[in-house]
Design an enzyme around this catalytic site. Sequence first.
Site, PDB file in Angstrom:
ATOM      1  N   LEU A   1      10.945   7.082  -9.563  1.00 27.53           N
ATOM      2  CA  LEU A   1      11.657   6.504  -8.419  1.00 27.53           C
ATOM      3  C   LEU A   1      12.969   7.223  -8.139  1.00 27.53           C
ATOM      4  O   LEU A   1      13.686   7.636  -9.048  1.00 27.53           O
ATOM      5  CB  LEU A   1      11.922   5.017  -8.682  1.00 27.53           C
ATOM      6  CG  LEU A   1      10.669   4.167  -8.916  1.00 27.53           C
ATOM      7  CD1 LEU A   1      11.061   2.710  -9.172  1.00 27.53           C
ATOM      8  CD2 LEU A   1       9.690   4.261  -7.746  1.00 27.53           C
TER       9      LEU A   1
ATOM     10  N   HIS B   1      12.761   5.688  -2.539  1.00 28.95           N
ATOM     11  CA  HIS B   1      11.959   4.513  -2.905  1.00 28.95           C
ATOM     12  C   HIS B   1      12.824   3.250  -2.881  1.00 28.95           C
ATOM     13  O   HIS B   1      12.425   2.207  -2.378  1.00 28.95           O
ATOM     14  CB  HIS B   1      11.409   4.661  -4.335  1.00 28.95           C
ATOM     15  CG  HIS B   1      10.456   5.796  -4.542  1.00 28.95           C
ATOM     16  ND1 HIS B   1      10.746   6.865  -5.356  1.00 28.95           N
ATOM     17  CD2 HIS B   1       9.213   6.022  -4.064  1.00 28.95           C
ATOM     18  CE1 HIS B   1       9.715   7.692  -5.372  1.00 28.95           C
ATOM     19  NE2 HIS B   1       8.776   7.214  -4.596  1.00 28.95           N
TER      20      HIS B   1
HETATM   21  P1  AMP Z   1       5.454   8.226  -3.569  1.00 24.31           P
HETATM   22  O1  AMP Z   1       5.930   7.629  -4.843  1.00 24.31           O
HETATM   23  O2  AMP Z   1       5.853   9.638  -3.359  1.00 24.31           O
HETATM   24  O3  AMP Z   1       3.991   7.957  -3.311  1.00 24.31           O
HETATM   25  O4  AMP Z   1       6.232   7.429  -2.429  1.00 24.31           O
HETATM   26  C1  AMP Z   1       6.159   6.029  -2.348  1.00 24.31           C
HETATM   27  C2  AMP Z   1       6.706   5.609  -1.007  1.00 24.31           C
HETATM   28  O5  AMP Z   1       8.048   6.041  -0.884  1.00 24.31           O
HETATM   29  C3  AMP Z   1       5.913   6.223   0.162  1.00 24.31           C
HETATM   30  O6  AMP Z   1       5.748   5.250   1.179  1.00 24.31           O
HETATM   31  C4  AMP Z   1       6.821   7.341   0.598  1.00 24.31           C
HETATM   32  O7  AMP Z   1       6.668   7.680   1.962  1.00 24.31           O
HETATM   33  C5  AMP Z   1       8.193   6.756   0.335  1.00 24.31           C
HETATM   34  N1  AMP Z   1       9.205   7.801   0.209  1.00 24.31           N
HETATM   35  C6  AMP Z   1       9.115   8.954  -0.503  1.00 24.31           C
HETATM   36  N2  AMP Z   1      10.220   9.700  -0.341  1.00 24.31           N
HETATM   37  C7  AMP Z   1      11.031   8.998   0.497  1.00 24.31           C
HETATM   38  C8  AMP Z   1      12.324   9.239   1.059  1.00 24.31           C
HETATM   39  N3  AMP Z   1      12.999  10.358   0.792  1.00 24.31           N
HETATM   40  N4  AMP Z   1      12.865   8.305   1.875  1.00 24.31           N
HETATM   41  C9  AMP Z   1      12.176   7.164   2.151  1.00 24.31           C
HETATM   42  N5  AMP Z   1      10.955   6.875   1.654  1.00 24.31           N
HETATM   43  C10 AMP Z   1      10.386   7.783   0.841  1.00 24.31           C
END
Ligand code: AMP
Length: 276
Positions: free
Chosen positions: A31, A35
């Site tokens: 995270l 996140h």
């Molecule tokens: P992940 O753990 O990469 O699968 O991401 C989980 C969620 O966090 C997904 O909905 C991503 O689009 C979101 N997310 C990842 N990076 C960011 C960021 N920099 N800003 C906002 N949300 C993000």
Amino acid sequence: MISDIAGLREKITKWQKADESIALVPTMGALHEGHLSLIRLARERCDRVVVSIFVNPTQFAPHEDFQSYPRDEARDLDLLASLNTDLVFTPTAQEMYPLGYSTKVTPGTSANGLETNFRPHFFGGVATVVLKLLNACTPDIAIFGEKDFQQLQVIRQMVRDFNLPVEIVGGPTLREEDGLAMSSRNAYLSPEERGIAGRLNVILAEVAENIRLGYPIKKTLAQARSTLFEVGFDDVDYLEYCQVDNLEPLNTTTEPSRILAAVQLGRTRLIDNIPG
Ligand code: AMP
């Protein structure tokens, strides 16, 4: 922390009986502030916040980084506790895909092009696991980042097409000071690569500005691709100016748009997008 679907259901049912609203934030862990911003948004919107952590094997191709994907459950759990997360769902692969599991979602037209040209297996894996998480958790809302914009549109389309009783909420992209979109995979970047990585967002902003000023779309994109190589990116998987909902490439500025890109930098693949 709960790792089985039956245990998750038990807790959820209790909350639903008490008329409490539930937000789900699906993640793959490792995270970062991006996140956490989605989790804060969930907290503003609902009585109960559920965060799932699951590195979903079916969205990785055999040559991709499933094994080496950053994992730090203890740190994640501390961060989630500090945000008063009501429930952390950490299923095993066996819990999500038990022996004999075989049904898969075929994503809709939003999955056409862009990421799918480079990761053809990806959205099928994502849509399937998100459908399973939504069914396991039955939240009122589920929050996804605009950082993965095509993913967000694929999920919105699935929810619409399957009449799923959940509201999909998109959260804005959180960035480092130089504009680099936060991502768990940024941990792969060497210091030199990290210096280059921030240029992606700057170049996307220049594309948006030039198109707004009336420069021809095709030429603007071609020039920006060259600039990406010049500043040190090793490859440009795509850089496109697209209709915002169906993500089809646009030749005019008459419709709401989004600029999306994926680039390679050493062993790291970076994606980003901004409004057109
Ligand atoms: P992940 O753990 O990469 O699968 O991401 C989980 C969620 O966090 C997904 O909905 C991503 O689009 C979101 N997310 C990842 N990076 C960011 C960021 N920099 N800003 C906002 N949300 C993000």
